[in-house]
Enzyme design. Structure first.
Site, short mmCIF file in Angstrom:
data_model
loop_
_atom_site.label_atom_id
_atom_site.label_comp_id
_atom_site.label_asym_id
_atom_site.label_seq_id
_atom_site.Cartn_x
_atom_site.Cartn_y
_atom_site.Cartn_z
CG ASP A 126 6.61 58.08 49.89
OD1 ASP A 126 7.01 59.11 50.46
OD2 ASP A 126 6.43 58.01 48.67
CG ASP A 186 13.08 60.27 49.66
OD1 ASP A 186 13.38 60.78 48.56
OD2 ASP A 186 12.07 59.54 49.81
CD GLU A 217 6.09 52.52 46.17
OE1 GLU A 217 6.01 52.36 47.41
OE2 GLU A 217 5.50 53.42 45.56
P1 NG1 Z 1 5.30 60.60 45.96
O1 NG1 Z 1 5.31 60.57 44.49
O2 NG1 Z 1 4.79 61.84 46.48
O3 NG1 Z 1 4.63 59.42 46.58
C1 NG1 Z 1 8.00 60.42 45.74
C2 NG1 Z 1 8.90 59.31 46.29
C3 NG1 Z 1 9.55 59.73 47.61
C4 NG1 Z 1 10.18 61.11 47.52
C5 NG1 Z 1 9.17 62.10 46.94
C6 NG1 Z 1 9.76 63.48 46.72
C7 NG1 Z 1 8.30 56.96 45.85
C8 NG1 Z 1 7.48 55.80 46.29
N1 NG1 Z 1 8.12 58.10 46.53
O4 NG1 Z 1 6.84 60.52 46.51
O5 NG1 Z 1 10.48 58.75 47.99
O6 NG1 Z 1 11.35 61.07 46.76
O7 NG1 Z 1 8.67 61.66 45.68
O8 NG1 Z 1 10.20 64.03 47.91
O9 NG1 Z 1 9.06 56.86 44.91
#
Ligand code: NG1
Length: 407
Positions: A173, A37, A162
């Site tokens: 997310d 992403d 965030e």
């Molecule tokens: P997680 O740590 O699983 O909530 C994070 C990032 C996503 C994406 C995933 C890996 C945030 C809020 N979330 O998710 O955007 O990069 O890692 O695919 O930073």
């Protein structure tokens, strides 16, 4: 929700009056498309039936007072503004502050709320409990202050919000938690943000299993996550320059989507092998092949091809382990046990470094996969208590909402 429900009663105990509104935002499980992403490449998550809920009452001043029903998380209270001082790194209170800070930077907001929050999402497990808090608080403040909440625009605001906590995350997310539909997963593309909803076949079961190992992205895992992002950008810069100067592409691309749209993945990886080594090459290979797996996975879901979808999940996990270096002993073991129990495929989900896996089974094999996971992982590690929190079948659910409480 009614004012008399558990959360309503907790609010009344705390503030002496009933709440008037509830904001809710689900967590998510990402089916495939990990660490793509923030490279503006697609992802394919679905929202969960587990969520963050806030019972609240708007205030006539700029304060937010928020209690968490879990004793693990102390109350937070702060004034809304465009430069809110964060709590110490890793505090859960930075997530509500993140939403308030970003909305105040962009809009004239001045009314806060009193609220009580509960969540049935495992924390720091790769199921986006943090984005669910940001979204629920953000939606509440937006509604109270009459800020527009159209999903695609609001999701971008919440993703920016965030980053206040220090992680340079992508936008998956926030987008799925706000925009999901019942019974559907969504292929999400970025810049501009779009959600394509895909019905999850009725007999597919996505099992979520938690290693029990926390992946605190607001703490230790933050640097590892941010360095992956920087490596992906650096690898891109080198490969995009190389393919442009060798005339493989007609122009110098400035983003991953342009480049992967112009050159097919295998050729792109071969080109990368000429100019990248070590971890930069590995990161690049993961990102480019993972983006191709997302496209293929969407087709496999439309075709209800459980075997094909499962194989893509296995390939995704192998790539995350060997090329992206975000797996762990526990994640690898859970994935192996799920496969042993008959899953069509399994992979770590979310950022990795601990947290959860997602495994795909159909309605005929789901029982055996669940039993095998309990016997061969959870019981062996003494983690069979609170098993419903550690192991469940995900129900593809609708996105966040805000509404008045019936009295
Ligand atoms: P997680 O740590 O699983 O909530 C994070 C990032 C996503 C994406 C995933 C890996 C945030 C809020 N979330 O998710 O955007 O990069 O890692 O695919 O930073």
């Amino acid at each position: 929700m009614t004012a008399a429900s558990g959360l309503g009663a907790a609010f009344e105990d705390r503030f002496g009056v009933p709440p008037t509104h509830v904001a809710r935002a689900p967590g998510r499980v990402n089916l495939i498309g990990e660490h793509t992403d923030y490279n503006d490449l697609p992802v394919f998550p679905m929202a969960l039936h587990r969520e963050v809920r806030i019972a609240l009452r708007p205030r006539d001043d700029e304060r937010v007072a928020l209690y968490n029903v879990s004793d693990e998380f102390p109350p937070v209270e702060f004034e809304i503004g465009p430069a809110i001082e964060p709590y110490v790194q890793g505090s859960w209170g930075n997530y509500p502050k993140a939403a308030a800070n970003e909305l105040a930077r962009r809009f004239a907001i001045w009314r806060g709320f009193d609220g009580v929050l509960s969540s049935d999402l495992p924390v720091a497990s790769g199921l986006s409990s943090s984005s669910a808090i940001v979204n629920a608080v953000g939606l509440a403040l937006a509604h109270i202050n009459e800020v527009p909440t159209e999903v695609r625009e609001f999701a971008v605001v919440m993703a920016d919000a965030e980053r206040y906590v220090g992680t340079h995350g992508g936008g998956m997310d926030q987008a799925i938690s706000l925009g999901a539909r019942d019974r559907c997963a969504a292929k999400i593309t970025f810049s501009p943000l779009r959600l394509r909803h895909v019905n999850v076949p009725d007999d597919w079961c996505f099992i979520v299993a938690d290693t029990g190992e926390r992946a605190e992205k607001s703490k230790a895992a933050m640097a590892a996550y941010n360095s992956r992002r920087a490596e992906c950008a650096e690898a891109f810069r080198i490969v995009a320059g190389h393919v442009a100067t060798t005339n493989m592409t007609e122009k110098l691309y400035t983003s991953y989507p342009g480049l992967v749209g112009a050159v097919e993945p295998r050729t792109l990886v071969e080109a990368a092998e000429q100019v990248l080594q070590g971890n930069l090459l590995r990161r690049f290979r993961h990102v480019v092949t993972e983006a191709a797996r997302v496209e293929e996975a969407v087709d496999r879901m439309y075709a209800a091809d459980v075997t094909g979808f499962g194989a893509l999940m296995d390939a995704s996990h192998a790539s995350l382990r060997s090329d992206f270096h975000v797996s762990s002993v526990e994640l690898d073991e859970l994935v192996a046990v799920a496969r042993e129990g008959g899953a069509a495929g399994a992979r770590l989900t979310g950022a990795g470094f601990g947290g959860c896996i997602v495994a795909l089974a159909d309605r005929w094999t789901v029982g055996s996969v669940l039993e095998t996971l309990v016997a061969e992982y959870f019981e062996r590690r003494g983690l069979a208590d609170r098993i419903d929190d550690r192991l469940f079948v995900a129900v593809p659910s609708r996105g966040a909402s805000y509404g008045a409480i019936e009295s």
